[in-house]
Design an enzyme around this catalytic site. Structure first.
Site, PDB file in Angstrom:
ATOM      1  N   SER A 101       0.830  -1.211   0.000  1.00 51.68           N
ATOM      2  CA  SER A 101       0.000   0.000   0.000  1.00 51.68           C
ATOM      3  C   SER A 101       0.860   1.255   0.000  1.00 51.68           C
ATOM      4  O   SER A 101       0.606   2.209  -0.743  1.00 51.68           O
ATOM      5  CB  SER A 101      -0.922   0.002   1.218  1.00 51.68           C
ATOM      6  OG  SER A 101      -1.810  -1.094   1.195  1.00 51.68           O
ATOM      7  N   HIS A 139      -2.344   6.686   3.933  1.00 54.85           N
ATOM      8  CA  HIS A 139      -2.711   5.275   4.130  1.00 54.85           C
ATOM      9  C   HIS A 139      -3.889   5.146   5.081  1.00 54.85           C
ATOM     10  O   HIS A 139      -4.780   4.310   4.888  1.00 54.85           O
ATOM     11  CB  HIS A 139      -1.503   4.500   4.662  1.00 54.85           C
ATOM     12  CG  HIS A 139      -1.779   3.054   4.924  1.00 54.85           C
ATOM     13  ND1 HIS A 139      -1.959   2.550   6.193  1.00 54.85           N
ATOM     14  CD2 HIS A 139      -1.933   2.014   4.081  1.00 54.85           C
ATOM     15  CE1 HIS A 139      -2.192   1.242   6.116  1.00 54.85           C
ATOM     16  NE2 HIS A 139      -2.173   0.891   4.849  1.00 54.85           N
TER      17      HIS A 139
END
Length: 466
Positions: free
Chosen positions: A261, A287
């Protein structure tokens, strides 16, 4: 009927010429090529073979001669450096065959290209998707070349650069570097090789930010790594894949997902030149929220994250105080235990309830007053209550609080912006601020986590404490 064999003789070393090409050279009735390249094949040319050499930029003339000779029932070998199909003679030979309406047989023999030779000398830089761009605008308009450079940079391709610079073309390579730095980290590995495979071969490694275009010429091949590339033991390495099928030893599945990610977020940032510690905090913030507006509203003092991390390491920062319990819940327990920290919130302390009722203030304000009495030099993290942040500012101005750092991320519509403005004048206190109305406990917690794991930032390996 004769035939034309188009042969790539490799980058310049006899050891890099394929056996198939050597056999073609041995059988040739005529060899046509740029005069400089004959030195590499002369030991294999038969005595009665005619060698026709031409100067630079005579490619079309060579092709015409090859057809004229092949039409005389001769076996003609047309030589190119590297692979003849990559910026070489093969496309021109096929185009001319069509123009002439010829039925001459054409055989194409591949060779080792300059980018392949350069890659082998650099290590393993082309382990994943690659594109090749020539900087020569003799036959391609610069506007087209620039569009391809942008596409390569945005697409995260390992990129090999041919014909990077000449006496008349000096600025284009600077422009390529500028474009890549808009889409890649300045730490992206770059390798370049001059005269690959020849006696005066030079091999160098650097980074995209440190790369000096003045250090290369037309005899240089440049290879720019992708976002996964790295330098180890003096070698440039690009892993075979972005997503590992097997989780590395000691790495949890959740951490592996988080690493992926972060790398995805890093590629999509509008800027690639953020200081490492600010970028680390920014990656955590995006995130957590999936909100790329964080690029516009996350403020950090210069070196704030790194400074606060060092204070954790040297024992100056021992306590983190939060305005609400949701912030303390989001700070990684593994990191807190690993670093020997204490995380506290006074919101539920009975003394805060009594003080709030007695003085007519909010419980979060009262909690901050209690916290400052016991831990005046803590890191204070605010993710909910602007009144609590304003309380701390007043205590700092009165000399009662001496925070080692402040994370200001309260959220809402009343006094939120004002509370964040109140923090900024404290120039001696390292600060991270989510400006405007946005914020939240999750942001305050993740910014704490960014500080506590700053030693993982350079390797872009978050999540060790999951």
């Amino acid at each position: 009927m004769g035939k034309i064999i188009v042969a790539g003789i490799g980058p310049g070393s006899q050891q890099d010429i394929t056996p198939a090409v050597l056999e073609a050279v041995r059988q040739a009735d005529v060899i046509v090529g740029y005069q400089y390249y004959f030195q590499f094949i002369m030991p294999y040319v038969k005595a009665d073979c005619e060698c026709i050499d031409t100067g630079m930029k005579k490619e079309r003339q060579r092709a015409e001669q090859a057809f004229e000779l092949a039409e005389q029932d001769k076996t003609v070998v047309v030589i190119s450096s590297g692979d003849a199909g990559i910026y070489g003679m093969t496309p021109l030979i096929y185009e001319m065959r069509r123009e002439r309406g010829s039925d001459i047989e054409i055989v194409s023999l591949p060779g080792i290209s300059a980018f392949q030779k350069a890659a082998s000398l650099l290590g393993a830089p082309i382990g994943h998707d690659i594109c090749i761009i020539s900087m020569s605008d003799l036959m391609t308009p610069w506007e087209v070349i620039e569009r391809r450079i942008v596409a390569a940079a945005m697409g995260d391709f390992v990129t090999a650069v041919y014909n990077p610079k000449s006496h008349g073309r000096y600025w284009q390579l600077y422009r390529l570097q500028e474009i890549f730095l808009q889409h890649r980290s300045a730490e992206t590995p770059v390798g370049y090789v001059r005269q690959a495979g020849r006696d005066d071969e030079v091999v160098k490694l650097t980074t995209l930010g440190a790369f000096d275009p003045e250090d290369v010429d037309m005899f240089t091949v440049i290879i720019i790594g992708n976002s996964q590339s790295y330098i180890a033991d003096g070698r440039l390495i690009t892993p075979r894949g972005y997503y590992r099928e097997v989780v590395a030893e000691g790495e949890k599945v959740g951490q592996n997902i988080m690493i992926t990610s972060f790398r995805t977020i890093a590629k999509e940032l509008k800027r690639q030149d953020y200081p490492l510690d600010h970028k680390w905090a920014l990656l955590h913030a995006i995130h957590t929220t999936a909100d790329f507006d964080m690029e516009n509203i996350l403020y950090s003092d210069e070196g704030a994250v790194e400074t606060l991390y060092q204070k954790v390491k040297d024992g100056t920062l021992k306590t983190i105080i939060s305005d609400v319990t949701m912030v303390t819940s989001g700070i990684r327990k593994g990191a807190v235990e690993r670093l020997g920290l204490e995380v506290k919130c006074y919101l539920s302390d009975p003394r805060a309830t009594e003080m709030a009722e007695r003085l007519g203030i909010t419980r979060t304000q009262a909690g901050i007053r209690l916290a400052v009495e016991e831990h005046p030099d803590a890191l204070f993290a605010f993710g909910n209550a602007p009144t609590a942040l304003m309380e701390l500012c007043e205590l700092v101005r009165k000399g009662k609080a001496h925070p080692v750092g402040i994370i200001a991320a309260p959220v809402g519509f009343v006094h939120v912006c004002e509370s964040k403005h109140m923090v900024k004048p404290f120039r001696d206190i390292p600060k991270l601020i989510v400006e405007g109305r946005k914020g939240g406990s999750n942001l305050a917690a993740t910014l704490c986590n960014a500080i506590l794991t700053f030693d993982d930032a350079a390797q872009l390996r978050p999540g060790r404490d999951l």
